[in-house]
Design a protein around this motif. Structure first.
Motif, PDB file in Angstrom:
ATOM      1  N   VAL A  33      10.832  -7.799  15.253  1.00  0.00           N
ATOM      2  CA  VAL A  33      11.542  -7.088  14.571  1.00  0.00           C
ATOM      3  C   VAL A  33      10.066  -5.813  14.451  1.00  0.00           C
ATOM      4  O   VAL A  33       9.563  -6.480  14.822  1.00  0.00           O
ATOM      5  N   ASP A  34      10.977  -4.731  14.015  1.00  0.00           N
ATOM      6  CA  ASP A  34       9.485  -3.503  14.020  1.00  0.00           C
ATOM      7  C   ASP A  34       8.513  -3.873  12.397  1.00  0.00           C
ATOM      8  O   ASP A  34       7.333  -3.422  13.768  1.00  0.00           O
ATOM      9  N   VAL A  35       8.923  -4.456  11.995  1.00  0.00           N
ATOM     10  CA  VAL A  35       7.736  -5.008  10.498  1.00  0.00           C
ATOM     11  C   VAL A  35       8.125  -5.791  10.519  1.00  0.00           C
ATOM     12  O   VAL A  35       9.303  -6.624   9.447  1.00  0.00           O
ATOM     13  N   VAL A  36       6.438  -6.643   9.895  1.00  0.00           N
ATOM     14  CA  VAL A  36       7.260  -7.862   9.017  1.00  0.00           C
ATOM     15  C   VAL A  36       6.488  -7.825   7.861  1.00  0.00           C
ATOM     16  O   VAL A  36       4.720  -7.747   7.696  1.00  0.00           O
ATOM     17  N   VAL A  37       7.281  -7.526   6.321  1.00  0.00           N
ATOM     18  CA  VAL A  37       6.067  -8.061   4.934  1.00  0.00           C
ATOM     19  C   VAL A  37       6.755  -9.545   4.737  1.00  0.00           C
ATOM     20  O   VAL A  37       7.209 -10.373   4.679  1.00  0.00           O
ATOM     21  N   VAL A  38       5.192 -10.065   4.911  1.00  0.00           N
ATOM     22  CA  VAL A  38       4.702 -11.099   3.963  1.00  0.00           C
ATOM     23  C   VAL A  38       4.914 -11.074   2.664  1.00  0.00           C
ATOM     24  O   VAL A  38       4.078 -10.638   1.815  1.00  0.00           O
ATOM     25  N   GLY A  39       6.308 -12.091   2.060  1.00  0.00           N
ATOM     26  CA  GLY A  39       6.035 -11.599   0.189  1.00  0.00           C
ATOM     27  C   GLY A  39       7.112 -11.109  -0.290  1.00  0.00           C
ATOM     28  O   GLY A  39       7.390  -9.597   0.312  1.00  0.00           O
ATOM     29  N   GLY A  40       7.522 -11.945  -0.738  1.00  0.00           N
ATOM     30  CA  GLY A  40       9.275 -11.366  -1.344  1.00  0.00           C
ATOM     31  C   GLY A  40       8.980 -11.069  -2.976  1.00  0.00           C
ATOM     32  O   GLY A  40       9.849 -10.864  -3.471  1.00  0.00           O
ATOM     33  N   GLY A  41       7.138 -10.478  -3.267  1.00  0.00           N
ATOM     34  CA  GLY A  41       7.833  -9.632  -4.584  1.00  0.00           C
ATOM     35  C   GLY A  41       8.626  -8.384  -4.464  1.00  0.00           C
ATOM     36  O   GLY A  41       8.841  -7.469  -4.012  1.00  0.00           O
ATOM     37  N   ILE A  42       7.626  -7.961  -6.120  1.00  0.00           N
ATOM     38  CA  ILE A  42       8.352  -6.433  -5.822  1.00  0.00           C
ATOM     39  C   ILE A  42       7.195  -5.309  -4.549  1.00  0.00           C
ATOM     40  O   ILE A  42       8.219  -4.721  -4.575  1.00  0.00           O
ATOM     41  N   ALA A  43       6.289  -5.614  -4.357  1.00  0.00           N
ATOM     42  CA  ALA A  43       5.553  -5.131  -3.269  1.00  0.00           C
ATOM     43  C   ALA A  43       6.164  -5.258  -2.350  1.00  0.00           C
ATOM     44  O   ALA A  43       6.364  -4.346  -1.451  1.00  0.00           O
ATOM     45  N   GLY A  44       6.290  -6.381  -2.222  1.00  0.00           N
ATOM     46  CA  GLY A  44       6.978  -6.754  -0.279  1.00  0.00           C
ATOM     47  C   GLY A  44       8.447  -5.928  -0.248  1.00  0.00           C
ATOM     48  O   GLY A  44       8.334  -5.156   0.474  1.00  0.00           O
ATOM     49  N   LEU A  45       9.158  -6.207  -1.548  1.00  0.00           N
ATOM     50  CA  LEU A  45      10.948  -5.571  -1.144  1.00  0.00           C
ATOM     51  C   LEU A  45      10.531  -4.909  -1.218  1.00  0.00           C
ATOM     52  O   LEU A  45      11.148  -4.121  -0.321  1.00  0.00           O
ATOM     53  N   SER A  46       9.818  -3.812  -2.340  1.00  0.00           N
ATOM     54  CA  SER A  46      10.008  -2.511  -2.318  1.00  0.00           C
ATOM     55  C   SER A  46       9.607  -1.563  -0.609  1.00  0.00           C
ATOM     56  O   SER A  46      10.195  -0.905  -0.433  1.00  0.00           O
ATOM     57  N   THR A  47       8.260  -2.350   0.387  1.00  0.00           N
ATOM     58  CA  THR A  47       8.005  -2.277   1.101  1.00  0.00           C
ATOM     59  C   THR A  47       8.946  -1.965   2.245  1.00  0.00           C
ATOM     60  O   THR A  47       9.336  -1.095   2.395  1.00  0.00           O
ATOM     61  N   ALA A  48      10.121  -3.162   1.995  1.00  0.00           N
ATOM     62  CA  ALA A  48      10.683  -3.274   3.300  1.00  0.00           C
ATOM     63  C   ALA A  48      12.216  -3.120   2.788  1.00  0.00           C
ATOM     64  O   ALA A  48      12.562  -1.980   4.063  1.00  0.00           O
ATOM     65  N   TRP A  49      12.345  -2.411   1.459  1.00  0.00           N
ATOM     66  CA  TRP A  49      13.769  -1.428   1.466  1.00  0.00           C
ATOM     67  C   TRP A  49      13.386   0.050   1.839  1.00  0.00           C
ATOM     68  O   TRP A  49      14.295   0.470   2.504  1.00  0.00           O
TER      69      TRP A  49
END
Length: 513
Positions: A33-49
């Protein structure tokens, strides 16, 4: 002798109990993928979204279930008023730093409201004023200074001497146009939209390795990898440490109790005071007649203190001040404080080109996590926001203003790393560990973390944290092993509950149980 007195309420977060479960697949193949986000809390999901909305392909890796770690156990205030931060910032940095902090944090509050409206999210979002208050007259000058500093920074701030709390205050800082919400309902809706836009979410996929380069690669414990141009580490306490970030973070745990209160007399604002070891108060909707009063406090370093007694003190404080019904829930939240009180969000280390980190939110992870999503998305897209330098993790840790806190943090870690090894064990043998509790016991020359269940069956794991080797201690209020050095938490079977550790405690065989 163990404490057999029951604790108030059900041990469960209200947010976890009142939102649906998730069931995203584990990573079972290599992906790019273009970006992998490690962590599915508010910081991770906000960044991914934010990244997916901007047109990037993104994969989220979560060790357990999304929005079920720290974010699932917050008090869920979305506020730019962070106790007494603005006067401190203008004194230790300058007025512009305070202005940029206010701009970024209030921007996060407004971003949540914007996303809720855009996606039609039903998450009990309520706009309400936030207060930092005191009951002691000696605190009034400090509160007045904070109100003036927050207003000068651009917030709708004022000093007041009356609130809708059912007890007198000597003074308070009030900031209007803040928010509170149900964090899991918000994030599960955000995750659904993320997937609808083509984003990938992998649960039960603990990241254990990071290779930086062009491209970068993140490996999970199954051995599969995600290849990406950019990596965001948003695991609360970074599970990879390329810049000694752990030396600049202090973990703390806070207890929460919640009980119903009549809606007609419930406080309408969000409140916090540093008195009584810190107390935070807000309410959440229950039904037409009642709201849930949520009270937070009793901070302690993981692996230390007496959480059982802390729950009782917090519950007694709530009951002495509010006409509540029976305590419905109790839980605990974990936060990391940075040594200079400002979160670390930005490039992971001095040599970073494509790796980023978000950590050190100091108890304000709701606004901080949303702010991090906006900041990190800007960095990945090459559109650096004006407040990026304020949060940049590469800011010097050796400055005079940060050095005392840094030294205190490292002295505390050293105390546990060395001192805990010099202490005698908590009990002399496995047989002395009472049912329903745990203790560190020396068995055949090794320190073992021994837990005995309610049926009397003993099990054991290594007492050495797999992060940096400090000795764990048992939290009997939450039935978990905790590391006092950097806050890693483990189940009684040794499984990782909370990082920075990524590997479980090793199993041990004990006799005499």
């Amino acid at each position: 002798m163990t404490d057999s007195q029951p604790l108030p309420g059900q041990y469960e977060s209200f947010w976890m109990a009142t939102a649906g479960a998730t069931g995203h697949p584990a990573l079972n193949e290599d992906v790019t993928v273009d970006v992998v986000v490690v962590g599915g809390g508010i910081a991770g999901l906000s960044t991914a979204w934010e990244l997916v909305t901007a047109g990037r392909t993104v994969a989220v890796l979560e060790a357990d279930r999304i929005a079920a770690g720290v974010t699932g156990y917050t008090t869920a205030k979305v506020s730019a008023l962070h106790t007494l931060v603005y006067d401190r910032l203008r004194r230790t940095r300058d007025q512009d730093a305070a202005r940029l902090y206010a701009l970024s944090q209030q921007g996060a509050v407004e971003r949540v409201a914007e996303i809720v409206a855009m996606l039609g999210i039903s998450c009990d979002l309520e706009r309400a004023p936030a207060y930092t208050y005191a009951t002691e007259p000696a605190a009034v000058p400090e509160l007045r200074a904070e109100a003036e500093a927050a207003a000068a920074a651009g917030l709708a701030a004022s000093y007041v001497d009356r609130t809708d709390l059912p007890y007198e205050v000597s003074g308070a800082v009030r900031v209007d146009a803040q928010a509170q919400f149900h964090p899991r309902k918000y994030l599960l809706a955000l995750a659904a939209d993320l997937r609808a836009k083509g984003g990938l979410i992998f649960e039960r996929s603990r990241a254990t390795g990071l290779t930086e380069g062009s491209p970068c690669r993140v490996t999970v414990e199954s051995g599969h990898t995600v290849t990406a141009r950019d990596v965001v580490v948003a695991t609360h306490f970074p599970v990879f440490d390329r810049a000694l970030t752990f030396a600049r973070l202090s973990p703390r745990r806070e207890l929460v109790v919640a009980a119903p209160i009549a809606a007609a007399i419930a406080p309408t604002g969000m409140y916090i005071t540093e008195e009584d070891g810190k107390r935070s108060v807000r309410t959440a909707p229950l039904d037409d007649e009642r709201r849930l009063l949520i009270v937070t406090g009793e901070s302690f370093t993981p692996g230390t203190g007496d959480p059982r007694e802390g729950f009782r003190r917090l519950d007694a404080w709530m009951r002495a001040r509010f006409p509540v019904g029976g305590t419905a829930y109790r839980w605990a939240a974990q936060d990391n404080d940075s040594t200079d009180t400002v979160p670390l969000v930005g490039p992971f280390h001095a040599g970073s080109r494509h790796t980023y980190v978000a950590t050190g939110f100091g108890g304000w992870g709701m606004s901080g996590g949303v702010m991090a999503g906006r900041l990190l998305t800007g960095l990945v897209l090459g559109e650096e926001p004006p407040w990026a330098a304020l949060y940049d993790p590469r800011r010097l840790a050796s400055t005079l203003r940060e050095a005392p806190a840094l030294l205190r943090q490292q002295a505390d870690v050293a105390k546990h790393f060395v001192g805990d090894r010099l202490r005698t064990t908590h009990v002399d043998s496995v047989a002395q560990v009472p049912p329903g509790t745990g203790a560190v016991v020396r068995v055949n020359g090794q320190r073992c973390a021994v837990y005995r269940d309610a049926d009397g069956v003993a099990s054991a794991v290594s007492a050495r944290c797999t992060h940096l080797g400090c000795l764990v201690a048992f939290n009997d209020a939450e039935t978990a092993w905790e590391c006092p050095c950097h806050g890693s938490r483990f189940g009684v079977d040794g499984s990782v509950l909370q990082g920075p550790a990524v590997h479980p405690l090793e199993q041990r065989n004990v006799s005499g149980g």
